[in-house]
Each structure stands twice: as C-alpha cells, then as structure tokens.
Design an enzyme around this catalytic site. Structure first.
Site, mmCIF file in Angstrom:
data_model
loop_
_atom_site.group_PDB
_atom_site.id
_atom_site.type_symbol
_atom_site.label_atom_id
_atom_site.label_comp_id
_atom_site.label_asym_id
_atom_site.label_seq_id
_atom_site.Cartn_x
_atom_site.Cartn_y
_atom_site.Cartn_z
ATOM 1 N N ARG A 104 -11.279 -2.372 -14.765
ATOM 2 C CA ARG A 104 -10.809 -1.073 -14.244
ATOM 3 C C ARG A 104 -9.340 -0.811 -14.576
ATOM 4 N NH1 ARG A 104 -14.862 -3.168 -11.769
ATOM 5 N NH2 ARG A 104 -16.426 -1.874 -10.687
ATOM 6 N N HIS A 145 -6.775 -12.198 4.506
ATOM 7 C CA HIS A 145 -5.528 -11.549 4.086
ATOM 8 C C HIS A 145 -5.799 -10.346 3.188
ATOM 9 C CE1 HIS A 145 -1.435 -11.452 2.082
ATOM 10 N NE2 HIS A 145 -1.186 -11.365 3.366
HETATM 11 N N1 LIG Z 1 -2.904 -11.197 -2.396
HETATM 12 C C1 LIG Z 1 -2.318 -10.066 -2.930
HETATM 13 C C2 LIG Z 1 -1.098 -9.588 -2.494
HETATM 14 N N2 LIG Z 1 -0.432 -10.235 -1.501
HETATM 15 C C3 LIG Z 1 0.993 -10.011 -1.257
HETATM 16 C C4 LIG Z 1 1.274 -8.796 -0.365
HETATM 17 O O1 LIG Z 1 0.994 -7.567 -1.048
HETATM 18 C C5 LIG Z 1 2.750 -8.755 0.051
HETATM 19 O O2 LIG Z 1 3.558 -8.723 -1.116
HETATM 20 C C6 LIG Z 1 3.120 -9.973 0.887
HETATM 21 O O3 LIG Z 1 2.228 -10.064 1.986
HETATM 22 C C7 LIG Z 1 4.572 -9.869 1.410
HETATM 23 O O4 LIG Z 1 4.738 -8.721 2.182
HETATM 24 N N3 LIG Z 1 -0.565 -8.466 -3.037
HETATM 25 C C8 LIG Z 1 -1.220 -7.797 -4.056
HETATM 26 O O5 LIG Z 1 -0.718 -6.787 -4.557
HETATM 27 N N4 LIG Z 1 -2.435 -8.261 -4.500
HETATM 28 C C9 LIG Z 1 -3.000 -9.369 -3.972
HETATM 29 O O6 LIG Z 1 -4.128 -9.763 -4.411
HETATM 30 C C1 LIG Z 2 -5.447 -10.361 -1.316
HETATM 31 C C2 LIG Z 2 -4.808 -11.628 -0.947
HETATM 32 O O1 LIG Z 2 -3.889 -11.694 -0.149
HETATM 33 C C3 LIG Z 2 -5.459 -12.883 -1.469
HETATM 34 O O2 LIG Z 2 -5.314 -12.871 -2.885
HETATM 35 C C4 LIG Z 2 -4.804 -14.120 -0.906
HETATM 36 O O3 LIG Z 2 -5.671 -15.179 -1.230
HETATM 37 P P1 LIG Z 2 -6.160 -16.160 -0.036
HETATM 38 O O4 LIG Z 2 -6.912 -15.278 0.942
HETATM 39 O O5 LIG Z 2 -7.087 -17.180 -0.717
HETATM 40 O O6 LIG Z 2 -4.921 -16.767 0.566
#
Ligand SMILES: Nc1c(NC[C@H](O)[C@H](O)[C@H](O)CO)[nH]c(=O)[nH]c1=O
Ligand SMILES: CC(=O)[C@@H](O)COP(=O)(O)O
Length: 158
Positions: free
Chosen positions: A131, A92
């Site tokens: 960062r 993801h």
């Molecule tokens: N895992 C992270 C996400 N996931 C959520 C997605 O950005 C989005 O809001 C969702 O898929 C619904 O459309 N977002 C981040 O900003 N950082 C992450 O680590």
């Molecule tokens: C960047 C993401 O979407 C991540 O944080 C989601 O975590 P996971 O891959 O363990 O479901």
C-alpha cells in the site's frame, strides 16, 4: 438521479497551493515511500516543490501534534499525515492507531483546512509494502490527490 440536484464542484488543480506533510520515521522504508508518492503526485497536480513542506517525527503518535502546528500556522492550504503502524505482539498497536486516528480526525473536523489521513494500519509488513508503492498502490499518492480535491471543494463551500 434527478437532474435538478446541485453538486458542489471540485477539481484536481494544485497550482498555487501550499501543502504541509508530517511523516513518521517508524517503519521508515514504508513511510519514505509514502512520502515519495505524495510529493510526486502533488507535483504532477501542479504544486511547486518549494510549496511542499515536510516534517519528520519519530512515530505516528507524534503526527497530530505536528499537524496541529501546521494548521495553526495558517501558512498552508492542506496538511497530510503519513505513517505506518504495523501490529506487533502487544495491544500497543491499538493505542497508537487510536491516538493518531482520533487526533487527526479532530483536526480535520475542526480546522479550516483539509487534514488528510495517510497512516497505514496493517497486520504485517507485506500489507504495508503493498500500500506504499513498494509492491502495489501508493496511499501517499492517493492522499495527495485527496488533499488537492478537498482544498478545491472547500473553496466552493466558502
Ligand atoms: N509501533 C509503531 C510506532 N510506535 C511508536 C509511537 O508512534 C510513538 O512514537 C511512541 O509511542 C512515542 O510516543 N509508531 C509507528 O509509527 N508505527 C509503529 O508500528
Ligand atoms: C504498533 C506498535 O507499537 C508495535 O509495532 C509494537 O510492537 P510490540 O507490540 O510487539 O511491542
């Protein structure tokens, strides 16, 4: 370097500029620190607080949609997107990073105003902390400086 080369000039004068910021709430400790760094730097460069507009979105995936609306409104001189995408157990991470990167890059290339990419993409929280001003430099502040520099460069290129 040949002294005859013509270099377009730019500067870091933010006076009179209106800047929009879209910030993701996911990993909010990191992203709020990015936002704080960006706002502080914009003000240090002469942008008035009332000329800085901030929209919060759930995650980085939602950033390009709001950024596009900021651009299309024609109310701003620059747009900054801020977020923190931190790798988890599944692919993801790659989906979100690819989407926010390509969406923001398309806006930056095709729009009339600078759209600045301030989304951290890290393997762990420590890298993000390092960062975002929590344990080191602040990429939000860096993006604010880039936004002002690019607005003034675009004025030279007009
Ligand atoms: N895992 C992270 C996400 N996931 C959520 C997605 O950005 C989005 O809001 C969702 O898929 C619904 O459309 N977002 C981040 O900003 N950082 C992450 O680590
Ligand atoms: C960047 C993401 O979407 C991540 O944080 C989601 O975590 P996971 O891959 O363990 O479901």
């Amino acid at each position: 370097m040949n002294a005859n080369v013509n270099f377009y000039k730019t500067n870091l004068n933010g006076k009179g500029l209106k800047v929009a910021i879209a910030v993701a709430e996911f990993n909010t400790t990191v992203t709020e620190s990015l936002l704080s760094g960006a706002v502080s730097k914009l003000e240090a460069l002469g942008v008035l607080a009332q000329d800085i507009s901030v929209a919060r979105v759930p995650g980085a995936f939602e950033l390009p949609g709001v950024a596009k609306r900021f651009v299309d409104s024609q109310k701003f001189d620059a747009v900054i997107v801020l977020g923190a995408v931190i790798r988890g157990e599944t692919p993801h991470f790659d989906c979100v990073v690819n989407a926010v990167t390509s969406g923001t890059a398309a806006l930056a290339a095709n729009g009339k105003i600078p759209v600045i990419f301030g989304v951290l993409t890290t393997d762990n929280v420590d890298q993000a902390m390092a960062r975002s001003g929590l344990k080191g430099g602040n990429k939000g502040a860096d993006c604010a400086e880039t936004a002002v520099e690019m607005v003034n460069l675009y004025k030279e290129l007009a």
